[in-house]
Enzyme design. Sequence first.
Site, mmCIF file in Angstrom:
data_model
loop_
_atom_site.group_PDB
_atom_site.id
_atom_site.type_symbol
_atom_site.label_atom_id
_atom_site.label_comp_id
_atom_site.label_asym_id
_atom_site.label_seq_id
_atom_site.Cartn_x
_atom_site.Cartn_y
_atom_site.Cartn_z
ATOM 1 N N ARG A 1 0.863 -1.192 0.000
ATOM 2 C CA ARG A 1 0.000 0.000 0.000
ATOM 3 C C ARG A 1 0.893 1.233 0.000
ATOM 4 O O ARG A 1 1.685 1.432 0.929
ATOM 5 C CB ARG A 1 -0.908 -0.015 1.230
ATOM 6 C CG ARG A 1 -1.722 1.256 1.408
ATOM 7 C CD ARG A 1 -2.652 1.176 2.616
ATOM 8 N NE ARG A 1 -3.418 2.403 2.749
ATOM 9 C CZ ARG A 1 -3.243 3.317 3.713
ATOM 10 N NH1 ARG A 1 -2.326 3.159 4.646
ATOM 11 N NH2 ARG A 1 -3.978 4.411 3.732
ATOM 12 N N HIS B 1 -2.827 10.923 0.773
ATOM 13 C CA HIS B 1 -2.261 10.742 2.110
ATOM 14 C C HIS B 1 -1.668 12.093 2.522
ATOM 15 O O HIS B 1 -0.471 12.225 2.748
ATOM 16 C CB HIS B 1 -1.240 9.609 2.112
ATOM 17 C CG HIS B 1 -1.013 8.982 3.464
ATOM 18 N ND1 HIS B 1 -1.158 7.630 3.701
ATOM 19 C CD2 HIS B 1 -0.645 9.522 4.655
ATOM 20 C CE1 HIS B 1 -0.880 7.368 4.971
ATOM 21 N NE2 HIS B 1 -0.563 8.502 5.573
ATOM 22 N N GLU C 1 -7.283 8.518 6.312
ATOM 23 C CA GLU C 1 -7.562 9.179 7.587
ATOM 24 C C GLU C 1 -8.042 10.626 7.442
ATOM 25 O O GLU C 1 -7.344 11.570 7.835
ATOM 26 C CB GLU C 1 -6.321 9.141 8.490
ATOM 27 C CG GLU C 1 -5.829 7.738 8.787
ATOM 28 C CD GLU C 1 -4.760 7.693 9.876
ATOM 29 O OE1 GLU C 1 -4.289 8.756 10.305
ATOM 30 O OE2 GLU C 1 -4.409 6.585 10.305
ATOM 31 N N ASN D 1 -7.445 1.901 9.945
ATOM 32 C CA ASN D 1 -6.143 2.057 10.600
ATOM 33 C C ASN D 1 -6.383 2.039 12.093
ATOM 34 O O ASN D 1 -7.241 2.785 12.597
ATOM 35 C CB ASN D 1 -5.471 3.382 10.220
ATOM 36 C CG ASN D 1 -5.077 3.441 8.751
ATOM 37 O OD1 ASN D 1 -5.216 2.462 8.020
ATOM 38 N ND2 ASN D 1 -4.582 4.595 8.326
ATOM 39 N N TYR E 1 -4.461 2.090 15.957
ATOM 40 C CA TYR E 1 -3.237 2.216 16.757
ATOM 41 C C TYR E 1 -3.480 2.062 18.254
ATOM 42 O O TYR E 1 -2.671 1.467 18.953
ATOM 43 C CB TYR E 1 -2.558 3.568 16.475
ATOM 44 C CG TYR E 1 -1.921 3.584 15.103
ATOM 45 C CD1 TYR E 1 -0.660 3.034 14.916
ATOM 46 C CD2 TYR E 1 -2.590 4.091 13.995
ATOM 47 C CE1 TYR E 1 -0.072 3.003 13.655
ATOM 48 C CE2 TYR E 1 -2.010 4.061 12.727
ATOM 49 C CZ TYR E 1 -0.753 3.519 12.562
ATOM 50 O OH TYR E 1 -0.184 3.469 11.327
ATOM 51 N N GLU F 1 -3.510 0.004 8.147
ATOM 52 C CA GLU F 1 -2.333 0.388 8.936
ATOM 53 C C GLU F 1 -2.498 -0.142 10.344
ATOM 54 O O GLU F 1 -3.587 -0.060 10.926
ATOM 55 C CB GLU F 1 -2.181 1.920 9.066
ATOM 56 C CG GLU F 1 -1.626 2.608 7.870
ATOM 57 C CD GLU F 1 -1.499 4.125 8.076
ATOM 58 O OE1 GLU F 1 -1.298 4.571 9.228
ATOM 59 O OE2 GLU F 1 -1.610 4.838 7.067
#
Length: 473
Positions: free
Chosen positions: A92, A136, A181, A309, A311, A378
């Site tokens: 990606r 991005h 995002e 994504n 985290y 991600e």
Amino acid sequence: MTKAATPQTAEFREGSGQLLFPPGFLWGAATAAYQIEGAANIDGRKPSIWDTFSHTPGKVLGGDSGDVACDHYHRYREDVGLMAELGLKSYRFSVSWPRVQPDGSGGANQAGLDFYRRLVDELLAQGIEPWLTLYHWDLPQPLEDAGGWPARDTAARFADYAELVHGALGDRVRYWTTLNEPWCSSFLGYGSGVHAPGITDGADSVRAAHHLMLGHGLAVQAMRAARPDHDFGVTLNLYAVSPETDSAVDVDAARRIDGLANRIFLDPILLGRYPQDVVADLQPVTDLAHVREGDLDVIATPLNMLGINYYSRHVVSGAPAPDAADEPSCWPGSERIRFVTRGLPVTDMGWEVDAPGLVEVLRRVNDEYPEVPIYITENGSAYVDDVVNDKVDDPDRLAYFDAHLRACHEAISHGVPVRGYFAWSLMDNFEWAWGYSKRFGMIHIDYDTQLRIPKSSARWYADVIRRNGLAAQ
Ligand code: FCB
């Protein structure tokens, strides 16, 4: 809505002493253009908001910029070779808008497109599926000068750009992500101002979020009209959100933060409406008069996949900190909510490691929204690395990946259609406002020599890919 269980194979169920993933699971790694490419002024590329921002004193730690980064623009062949050694099934990457359409409108810069043609051809030659992200975060500076994402026209410009890239690479790329995002682009870019373009205006940040989503919908429609057989999606950074205590103020704080972090994007994109409680929370900041009739139908254009994504988790309290008053905020209308930590181990970003939060996010999305194939686009962690005898041993990063892959497996066993996983990141890179001080890579970069060293987490990941699973614990 009743969800059909994901078809599971006997291999997945029985596991033969391992935690196996469904056949065809897409194992990958991710990067982003501005974080790795460098070559900022070469072959017709012009500045994006991140070039301007990183060259503004005080905005990025250490005065770092993406001018050189990992010099991937010149070293992409070596990097694809490393991906092949790891056995990646997919890669990606993102396209730099100001490289391929330097003014943000008008004709293409063929030299810029040629770079991506070379990259994609190299990937295909190595049997690696290219997964392309269109945005991005590197908006061409002229579009920011014309109003940026708070301006409605930027959505139309984005759709034109998407068509331009899709026209050039659609013969060899099947997976297309519009935005990475949009929460960060809107609320860090125009709210707290810690990301480019560094604007601090709550109403602007909410307008930006809407126009990003509108641009996404327009772009999917334009690209799908040309190639209905392609897969189109968007990537959201979703959080598990919990109240610090079960007090009414904490529970309400969690509702608000979940609204602004997750539902403000999930609901328009997957349900075609804004969440009413979030609209009410935003009233002191904006009445959303920028939302026009028909916008939500465009925003809710059906997706072939949703990128997530993940985290960490947000834990919040509604009892405001005494000094939280008037700082620029990425939480418009909910500026005084306090974020707390629970004493869990943290990464070098200070983010708590919370793998169960990933199971929670995945099950929640699948339970509360219409079913759509999910890819983790991600997931990863920053830790300080030491190079010893030309080797980098990174047990903490490896453990982070391991725990989160187990979380994905658990979600799949509950019927969540998780179809692939992209580690963040393939290699150390420019970590936005943190510059080069944070290392997320499975491959170590020496920024003086550009030497690449696969870390032990990379070797481990190669083994996971080879077995299509993890050793049972
Ligand atoms: C995400 C970004 C990515 C990287 C990681 C650590 O928010 O998409 O570029 O910075 O965080």
